[in-house]
Design a protein around this motif. Structure first.
Motif, PDB file in Angstrom:
ATOM      1  N   SER A  10      22.739  54.774  -0.880  1.00 41.48           N
ATOM      2  CA  SER A  10      22.266  54.702  -2.277  1.00 41.48           C
ATOM      3  C   SER A  10      21.970  53.256  -2.680  1.00 41.48           C
ATOM      4  CB  SER A  10      23.279  55.340  -3.231  1.00 41.48           C
ATOM      5  OG  SER A  10      24.512  54.661  -3.142  1.00 41.48           O
ATOM      6  N   GLU A  61      18.602  52.471  -1.406  1.00 42.34           N
ATOM      7  CA  GLU A  61      17.590  53.153  -2.237  1.00 42.34           C
ATOM      8  C   GLU A  61      17.293  52.357  -3.516  1.00 42.34           C
ATOM      9  OE1 GLU A  61      19.410  56.969  -2.443  1.00 42.34           O
ATOM     10  OE2 GLU A  61      18.155  57.808  -0.846  1.00 42.34           O
ATOM     11  N   LYS A  62      18.317  51.714  -4.056  1.00 43.59           N
ATOM     12  CA  LYS A  62      18.073  50.879  -5.255  1.00 43.59           C
ATOM     13  C   LYS A  62      17.122  49.737  -4.910  1.00 43.59           C
ATOM     14  CE  LYS A  62      22.455  51.749  -7.482  1.00 43.59           C
ATOM     15  NZ  LYS A  62      23.846  51.376  -7.286  1.00 43.59           N
ATOM     16  N   SER A  77      15.806  59.783   2.802  1.00 36.62           N
ATOM     17  CA  SER A  77      16.975  59.054   3.318  1.00 36.62           C
ATOM     18  C   SER A  77      17.890  60.020   4.061  1.00 36.62           C
ATOM     19  CB  SER A  77      17.757  58.427   2.162  1.00 36.62           C
ATOM     20  OG  SER A  77      16.933  57.559   1.430  1.00 36.62           O
ATOM     21  N   GLU A 135      21.793  60.358   5.372  1.00 39.01           N
ATOM     22  CA  GLU A 135      23.139  59.776   5.345  1.00 39.01           C
ATOM     23  C   GLU A 135      24.092  60.705   6.085  1.00 39.01           C
ATOM     24  OE1 GLU A 135      25.102  59.116   1.500  1.00 39.01           O
ATOM     25  OE2 GLU A 135      25.777  57.191   2.340  1.00 39.01           O
TER      26      GLU A 135
END
Ligand code: FEO
Length: 401
Positions: free
Chosen positions: A351, A354-355, A368, A370
């Protein structure tokens, strides 16, 4: 030692090699050293272009005396004030007290501020000229490439462009100083590493400068680091043009941060899939083992970037975080990005990346992925699909046109 730029019999390289300093600007590794290039034009009037870092002053003054003998230095032309080039200015002025210091209006506050020097200033503006007797110089202001005061000096007589840090790179000059005397590939790589880490944030100003210098009959480019480009100066200009327009080659850079190897396994698997799809330039790096300067340089070269991180205290792993921060600050655009990673309980690695993707607005390829604990069969399947998608996207970009 005395080296002569063959495009003119009066222009000498008086640079020095620094193989003692381990970190440039106390951060960037200098595995093969660095050269601080300075030049003297030994004409009716003697002009020096930039100086060298303070740790090499004594060797530097010896080189100057060897060339000009008892003549005084009439001008010091300050193309750039960063201390790796201005560090011997005070010593030079002490030895040659009548020497005029040439800069633009942005140069002099740096000189006063760094060295307390407040005299002998001679201000020039964009397009001003200086006659040394035989050699005629013209000044081109190039603000923010990559400091406010940066400028370049073009010798209209010899065709040499003294370009300060622009077109310069890491690596000491081991014998040869010209591009046709050295291992070109090594210096091209180190020039890109210098560009991507030191200059690249100011790529739009680099573009402006390239346009400004576009019509000049340049026979050689003499930067303040790295080789003098004389065999085909257009080649390094065209690389600079490409890098500052964010143009990339077909290839993939995969960078991961891992504690116990699970994220590394995912990286290797994606690399294998991409390679099986016929992409030849696939480079995988452990962010904790390779300095961020090399990562940035590789990412500047290739179109597709894949970044993976384990979760680390609810965040991106530290070495990957450093890379993301440096990339965001560099202003790099027009890359593809894909994201993967691993968590055991909290998450935060994927995450966090992603930011970063949202911030830089690069085109994201695939969803993505994970993994939890070790990657499962289903996750390997997803990684395979991601690898294929990345390869297909590259092939359609570079081969299907
Ligand atoms: Fe090589 Fe900007 O100093």
């Amino acid at each position: 030692m005395e080296c002569r730029l063959t495009v003119s019999d009066k222009i000498y390289w008086i640079g020095v090699n620094d193989r003692e300093t381990t970190l440039f600007e106390n951060y960037w590794p200098l595995e093969k050293g660095v050269a601080y290039n300075s030049y003297v034009i030994n004409d009716e009037k003697v002009a020096i272009l930039d100086t060298v870092k303070f740790n090499k002053t004594s060797e530097y003054l010896e080189k100057i005396a060897h060339i000009i003998g008892d003549k005084p230095v009439d001008y010091l032309i300050v193309n750039h004030m960063e201390p790796d080039h201005s560090g011997s200015m005070s010593a030079l002025l002490s030895k040659y007290p009548d020497m005029k210091i040439i800069g633009n209006k942005k140069t002099f506050p740096f000189i006063k501020g760094f060295y307390g020097i407040d005299r002998n200033f001679m201000e020039v503006d964009d397009g001003d000229t200086l006659d040394l007797g035989h050699h005629k110089l013209k000044f081109y202001l190039t603000p923010m490439v990559h400091w406010p005061e940066t400028m370049m000096t073009f010798c209209e007589t010899s065709g040499v462009l003294f370009s300060m840090d622009a077109f310069g790179g890491f690596g000491s000059l081991d014998g040869g100083i010209f591009d046709d005397q050295i291992n070109y590939e090594f210096y091209e790589d180190e020039t890109r590493r210098y560009y991507s880490n030191i200059v690249a944030k100011y790529s739009p100003m680099v573009q402006r400068t390239l346009q400004k210098l576009g019509g000049l009959p340049i026979k050689a480019i003499a930067p303040t680091h790295g080789p003098v480009w004389r065999s085909n100066p257009g080649e390094i200009v065209s690389l600079y043009d490409k890098w500052s327009r964010f143009e990339a080659e077909e290839g993939v850079v995969i960078v991961y941060g891992t504690m116990y190897g699970n994220t590394a396994k995912m990286a290797d698997y994606i690399a294998q899939v991409i390679s099986e799809q016929g992409i030849k330039h696939v480079k995988v790096f452990d962010a904790s083992k390779t300095h961020v300067s090399y990562l940035l340089s590789e990412i500047w070269r290739y179109k597709s970037v894949v970044i993976g991180s384990c979760a680390y205290n609810t965040k991106v792993f530290t070495s990957v975080e450093t890379l993301l921060s440096k990339l965001a600050n560099s202003g790099l655009r027009e890359r593809y990005i894909s994201v993967f990673g691993n968590k055991s309980w909290s998450g935060g690695g994927v995450s966090g990346i992603e930011k970063f993707v949202e911030e830089v607005r690069w085109e994201k390829i695939g969803e993505s992925i994970e993994a939890t604990y070790s990657p499962s069969k289903a996750e390997y399947k997803a990684l395979k699909a991601l690898g294929k998608e990345i390869a297909d996207r590259l092939k359609s970009e570079y081969r299907d046109k």
